[in-house]
Design a protein around this motif. Structure first.
Motif, PDB file in Angstrom:
ATOM      1  N   LEU A 286       0.826  -1.210   0.000  1.00  0.00           N
ATOM      2  CA  LEU A 286       0.000   0.000   0.000  1.00  0.00           C
ATOM      3  C   LEU A 286       0.859   1.258   0.000  1.00  0.00           C
ATOM      4  O   LEU A 286       0.531   2.242  -0.665  1.00  0.00           O
ATOM      5  CB  LEU A 286      -0.927  -0.003   1.215  1.00  0.00           C
ATOM      6  N   SER A 287       1.943   1.253   0.741  1.00  0.00           N
ATOM      7  CA  SER A 287       2.755   2.461   0.870  1.00  0.00           C
ATOM      8  C   SER A 287       3.411   2.846  -0.448  1.00  0.00           C
ATOM      9  O   SER A 287       3.690   4.033  -0.677  1.00  0.00           O
ATOM     10  CB  SER A 287       3.820   2.279   1.962  1.00  0.00           C
ATOM     11  N   ILE A 288       3.639   1.886  -1.358  1.00  0.00           N
ATOM     12  CA  ILE A 288       4.250   2.204  -2.651  1.00  0.00           C
ATOM     13  C   ILE A 288       3.236   2.139  -3.784  1.00  0.00           C
ATOM     14  O   ILE A 288       3.590   2.307  -4.957  1.00  0.00           O
ATOM     15  CB  ILE A 288       5.432   1.270  -2.959  1.00  0.00           C
ATOM     16  N   GLY A 289       1.952   1.879  -3.456  1.00  0.00           N
ATOM     17  CA  GLY A 289       0.913   1.858  -4.471  1.00  0.00           C
ATOM     18  C   GLY A 289       0.945   0.648  -5.373  1.00  0.00           C
ATOM     19  O   GLY A 289       0.483   0.719  -6.525  1.00  0.00           O
ATOM     20  N   ASP A 290       1.445  -0.484  -4.877  1.00  0.00           N
ATOM     21  CA  ASP A 290       1.489  -1.720  -5.667  1.00  0.00           C
ATOM     22  C   ASP A 290       0.133  -2.408  -5.580  1.00  0.00           C
ATOM     23  O   ASP A 290      -0.113  -3.233  -4.698  1.00  0.00           O
ATOM     24  CB  ASP A 290       2.599  -2.628  -5.133  1.00  0.00           C
ATOM     25  N   ALA A 291      -0.783  -2.046  -6.500  1.00  0.00           N
ATOM     26  CA  ALA A 291      -2.162  -2.522  -6.427  1.00  0.00           C
ATOM     27  C   ALA A 291      -2.257  -4.035  -6.607  1.00  0.00           C
ATOM     28  O   ALA A 291      -3.041  -4.706  -5.929  1.00  0.00           O
ATOM     29  CB  ALA A 291      -3.008  -1.810  -7.483  1.00  0.00           C
ATOM     30  N   GLU A 292      -1.462  -4.571  -7.524  1.00  0.00           N
ATOM     31  CA  GLU A 292      -1.531  -6.018  -7.792  1.00  0.00           C
ATOM     32  C   GLU A 292      -1.146  -6.824  -6.563  1.00  0.00           C
ATOM     33  O   GLU A 292      -1.837  -7.780  -6.181  1.00  0.00           O
ATOM     34  CB  GLU A 292      -0.626  -6.365  -8.974  1.00  0.00           C
ATOM     35  N   SER A 293      -0.047  -6.453  -5.929  1.00  0.00           N
ATOM     36  CA  SER A 293       0.379  -7.165  -4.714  1.00  0.00           C
ATOM     37  C   SER A 293      -0.606  -6.960  -3.576  1.00  0.00           C
ATOM     38  O   SER A 293      -0.909  -7.897  -2.826  1.00  0.00           O
ATOM     39  CB  SER A 293       1.774  -6.692  -4.290  1.00  0.00           C
ATOM     40  N   ALA A 294      -1.112  -5.737  -3.424  1.00  0.00           N
ATOM     41  CA  ALA A 294      -2.072  -5.465  -2.351  1.00  0.00           C
ATOM     42  C   ALA A 294      -3.327  -6.300  -2.518  1.00  0.00           C
ATOM     43  O   ALA A 294      -3.883  -6.814  -1.539  1.00  0.00           O
ATOM     44  CB  ALA A 294      -2.416  -3.979  -2.328  1.00  0.00           C
ATOM     45  N   ALA A 295      -3.806  -6.455  -3.749  1.00  0.00           N
ATOM     46  CA  ALA A 295      -4.989  -7.283  -3.992  1.00  0.00           C
ATOM     47  C   ALA A 295      -4.702  -8.735  -3.644  1.00  0.00           C
ATOM     48  O   ALA A 295      -5.535  -9.424  -3.035  1.00  0.00           O
ATOM     49  CB  ALA A 295      -5.432  -7.150  -5.441  1.00  0.00           C
ATOM     50  N   ARG A 296      -3.534  -9.213  -4.031  1.00  0.00           N
ATOM     51  CA  ARG A 296      -3.170 -10.601  -3.721  1.00  0.00           C
ATOM     52  C   ARG A 296      -3.067 -10.828  -2.213  1.00  0.00           C
ATOM     53  O   ARG A 296      -3.363 -11.917  -1.704  1.00  0.00           O
ATOM     54  CB  ARG A 296      -1.850 -10.938  -4.405  1.00  0.00           C
ATOM     55  N   LEU A 297      -2.706  -9.774  -1.475  1.00  0.00           N
ATOM     56  CA  LEU A 297      -2.527  -9.880  -0.025  1.00  0.00           C
ATOM     57  C   LEU A 297      -3.806  -9.603   0.765  1.00  0.00           C
ATOM     58  O   LEU A 297      -3.774  -9.628   1.989  1.00  0.00           O
ATOM     59  CB  LEU A 297      -1.420  -8.921   0.424  1.00  0.00           C
ATOM     60  N   GLY A 298      -4.917  -9.298   0.069  1.00  0.00           N
ATOM     61  CA  GLY A 298      -6.199  -9.224   0.772  1.00  0.00           C
ATOM     62  C   GLY A 298      -6.806  -7.860   0.936  1.00  0.00           C
ATOM     63  O   GLY A 298      -7.762  -7.709   1.703  1.00  0.00           O
ATOM     64  N   CYS A 299      -6.325  -6.838   0.226  1.00  0.00           N
ATOM     65  CA  CYS A 299      -6.848  -5.492   0.453  1.00  0.00           C
ATOM     66  C   CYS A 299      -8.300  -5.341   0.008  1.00  0.00           C
ATOM     67  O   CYS A 299      -8.987  -4.412   0.447  1.00  0.00           O
ATOM     68  CB  CYS A 299      -5.985  -4.447  -0.231  1.00  0.00           C
ATOM     69  N   LEU A 300      -8.803  -6.229  -0.850  1.00  0.00           N
ATOM     70  CA  LEU A 300     -10.189  -6.120  -1.306  1.00  0.00           C
ATOM     71  C   LEU A 300     -11.193  -6.366  -0.185  1.00  0.00           C
ATOM     72  O   LEU A 300     -12.370  -6.049  -0.326  1.00  0.00           O
ATOM     73  CB  LEU A 300     -10.446  -7.089  -2.453  1.00  0.00           C
ATOM     74  N   GLN A 301     -10.728  -6.915   0.916  1.00  0.00           N
ATOM     75  CA  GLN A 301     -11.615  -7.135   2.067  1.00  0.00           C
ATOM     76  C   GLN A 301     -11.736  -5.902   2.943  1.00  0.00           C
ATOM     77  O   GLN A 301     -12.593  -5.862   3.832  1.00  0.00           O
ATOM     78  CB  GLN A 301     -11.070  -8.291   2.923  1.00  0.00           C
ATOM     79  N   LEU A 302     -10.914  -4.898   2.701  1.00  0.00           N
ATOM     80  CA  LEU A 302     -10.731  -3.808   3.657  1.00  0.00           C
ATOM     81  C   LEU A 302     -11.319  -2.498   3.153  1.00  0.00           C
ATOM     82  O   LEU A 302     -11.601  -2.328   1.974  1.00  0.00           O
ATOM     83  CB  LEU A 302      -9.238  -3.623   3.946  1.00  0.00           C
ATOM     84  N   ALA A 303     -11.494  -1.563   4.083  1.00  0.00           N
ATOM     85  CA  ALA A 303     -11.872  -0.185   3.781  1.00  0.00           C
ATOM     86  C   ALA A 303     -11.043   0.729   4.675  1.00  0.00           C
ATOM     87  O   ALA A 303     -10.264   0.267   5.517  1.00  0.00           O
ATOM     88  CB  ALA A 303     -13.366   0.032   4.005  1.00  0.00           C
ATOM     89  N   GLU A 304     -11.232   2.032   4.518  1.00  0.00           N
ATOM     90  CA  GLU A 304     -10.388   2.999   5.214  1.00  0.00           C
ATOM     91  C   GLU A 304     -10.387   2.784   6.722  1.00  0.00           C
ATOM     92  O   GLU A 304      -9.350   2.936   7.376  1.00  0.00           O
ATOM     93  CB  GLU A 304     -10.838   4.433   4.902  1.00  0.00           C
ATOM     94  N   GLU A 305     -11.533   2.461   7.310  1.00  0.00           N
ATOM     95  CA  GLU A 305     -11.590   2.338   8.763  1.00  0.00           C
ATOM     96  C   GLU A 305     -10.685   1.217   9.282  1.00  0.00           C
ATOM     97  O   GLU A 305     -10.216   1.266  10.417  1.00  0.00           O
ATOM     98  CB  GLU A 305     -13.033   2.089   9.218  1.00  0.00           C
ATOM     99  N   ASP A 306     -10.428   0.203   8.446  1.00  0.00           N
ATOM    100  CA  ASP A 306      -9.578  -0.907   8.856  1.00  0.00           C
ATOM    101  C   ASP A 306      -8.115  -0.516   8.954  1.00  0.00           C
ATOM    102  O   ASP A 306      -7.319  -1.234   9.563  1.00  0.00           O
ATOM    103  CB  ASP A 306      -9.717  -2.069   7.867  1.00  0.00           C
ATOM    104  N   MET A 307      -7.741   0.618   8.347  1.00  0.00           N
ATOM    105  CA  MET A 307      -6.334   1.006   8.287  1.00  0.00           C
ATOM    106  C   MET A 307      -5.952   2.048   9.327  1.00  0.00           C
ATOM    107  O   MET A 307      -4.774   2.387   9.458  1.00  0.00           O
ATOM    108  CB  MET A 307      -6.009   1.552   6.893  1.00  0.00           C
ATOM    109  N   ALA A 308      -6.911   2.586  10.061  1.00  0.00           N
ATOM    110  CA  ALA A 308      -6.612   3.669  11.010  1.00  0.00           C
ATOM    111  C   ALA A 308      -5.629   3.216  12.080  1.00  0.00           C
ATOM    112  O   ALA A 308      -4.725   3.968  12.470  1.00  0.00           O
ATOM    113  CB  ALA A 308      -7.900   4.177  11.647  1.00  0.00           C
ATOM    114  N   LEU A 309      -5.789   1.989  12.560  1.00  0.00           N
ATOM    115  CA  LEU A 309      -4.903   1.500  13.609  1.00  0.00           C
ATOM    116  C   LEU A 309      -3.496   1.266  13.073  1.00  0.00           C
ATOM    117  O   LEU A 309      -2.509   1.445  13.793  1.00  0.00           O
ATOM    118  CB  LEU A 309      -5.472   0.214  14.213  1.00  0.00           C
ATOM    119  N   ALA A 310      -3.381   0.882  11.808  1.00  0.00           N
ATOM    120  CA  ALA A 310      -2.060   0.710  11.201  1.00  0.00           C
ATOM    121  C   ALA A 310      -1.333   2.050  11.110  1.00  0.00           C
ATOM    122  O   ALA A 310      -0.128   2.135  11.367  1.00  0.00           O
ATOM    123  CB  ALA A 310      -2.199   0.080   9.821  1.00  0.00           C
TER     124      ALA A 310
END
Length: 413
Positions: A365-389
């Motif tokens: 996510l920090s480098i904008g690698d959409a393909e890798s992020a999708a493979r790692l599960g980002c499609l399950q998430l929304a902004e609220e899930d990232m606040a703690l990170a």
């Protein structure tokens, strides 16, 4: 069924403890915010200066005609603000009277009838679909629906307290949602007595653990991960009770029970308010001296705004940190720098409740690698899930914004 989040991070929020009964408070002005509906291209249906009743359609989605947002109050359209790229910024209503429209619920016992009712009453946007966390199309099909009746944000409302006296309406709303999907209805709640009857289609899920145990992204990851072909929908418990009231009485209340808290206040309390309530008016009498930040939402993930977001159940007042002298050269270098690195500590590993490869996902996510992020599960998430990170990594990288950028790229592909 049970979900236990072994990780997570309890985050402290100083300030007075919440006390006293729930007060019903009306503000002179409310506002509906375009930012609450990402991806929606609004077509405004009213004129500035017009008089509206509660339930009057205010705007609809150009891309999905029929998905409308309605007025939660009666009054006069005071402002219609259009922002960049001709996108709706906000619609302000000066509250007057208590006139409201009534809706025909006679056909709401069928799938088509319920969809039409929620569409006309403006309650369809209470549903959101993952992946991408958008309002689902009117003809969409959910593989499952999640009802979030648990909240692990600091000083969030207790769903059991909020639903006290609304048990019948809530149960009716849960039963109605079964018409919208052939799949499961997951009612995710804090441990204890079931908030609604369970059956073959409705499963009660008891949730335990530190934040983000109460987020729907955690529940979706554990129980029913979505895909583009089989999206899952989610809805908050107060909107489910609102649906039950609509089915019973034929009108919407347009109200929320929220907590008003934080170190910037002298008193923390429960409030019953309208959607889009003026937070400056709500907090004015309880503000401590000094400069403050007023957030719609929780301390983590909240948004600084004058009006309460459609989906938020908290308003938080924080002390404004002292201003630091800024050097223009340092600021420019930071803006042009590569994404800030972060140390993969145990706190970072615990920042996401879902069982995902946290550090590789955050790096993608920090480098904008959409393909890798999708493979790692980002499609399950929304902004609220990232606040703690963002909190666990020191706030140098806004992972919520990075996630939305990646989701937008994937949605367009």
């Amino acid at each position: 069924m049970k979900i236990s989040v072994r990780g997570g991070l309890p985050y402290p929020l100083s300030g007075p403890a919440i006390s006293g009964p729930t007060d019903t408070v009306k503000t002179d002005c409310i506002a509906l915010l375009g930012v609450d509906y990402p991806g929606m291209r609004a077509r405004v249906l009213v004129d500035q200066g017009a008089t509206v009743k509660a339930g009057t359609p205010l705007f609809e989605d150009r891309r999905n005609p029929g998905i409308t947002v309605t007025a939660p109050v009666s009054g006069k359209i005071d402002q219609i603000n259009i922002g960049a790229q001709r996108r709706l910024s906000s619609i302000h209503i000066t509250v007057a009277g208590d006139d409201r429209l009534s809706f025909d619920v006679s056909k709401a016992h069928t799938n088509e009838g319920l969809r039409a009712l929620m569409q006309s009453a403006g309650l369809w946007p209470a549903l959101r679909a993952r992946p991408f966390d958008r309002v689902p199309p009117l003809d969409g099909q959910a593989a499952a629906i999640f009802i979030t009746a648990t909240d692990t944000h600091a000083q969030a409302p207790n769903p059991r307290d909020v639903l006290s006296g609304l048990e019948t309406s809530f149960a009716r709303g849960v039963a109605a949602l079964k018409l919208l999907t052939p799949g499961k209805i997951y009612l995710c709640q804090h441990s204890g007595d079931a908030l609604a009857p369970a059956d073959e289609q409705t499963q009660i899920v008891n949730v335990d653990g530190h934040h983000p145990a109460g987020l729907v992204g955690t529940h979706i990851n554990r129980l029913h991960p979505p895909s583009r072909q089989k999206p899952v929908w989610h809805i908050g418990y107060q909107d489910v009770a609102e649906l039950g009231i609509l089915l019973t009485d034929g009108h919407l209340t347009g109200q929320r029970t929220i907590t008003l808290s934080g170190p910037g206040l002298s008193t923390a309390r429960y409030l019953r308010v309208r959607w889009g309530a003026d937070l400056h008016a709500l907090t004015r009498k309880d503000l401590q001296p000094g400069r403050k930040r007023i957030l719609s939402g929780p301390a983590l993930g909240g948004r600084e705004n004058r009006h309460l977001s459609r989906y938020h159940l908290q308003a938080t007042v924080l002390d404004m940190p002292p201003e630091r002298p800024r050097n223009w050269l340092v600021a420019a270098l930071r803006a042009a720098a590569v994404p800030a690195p972060f140390v993969p500590t145990q706190a970072v590993e615990n920042a996401l409740g879902p069982k995902l490869h946290v550090v590789p996902l955050l790096r993608a996510l920090s480098i904008g690698d959409a393909e890798s992020a999708a493979r790692l599960g980002c499609l399950q998430l929304a902004e609220e899930d990232m606040a703690l990170a963002t909190y666990a990594t020191g706030g140098e990288v806004d992972f919520a914004a990075r996630l939305r950028d990646v989701l937008t790229t994937l949605e367009a592909s």
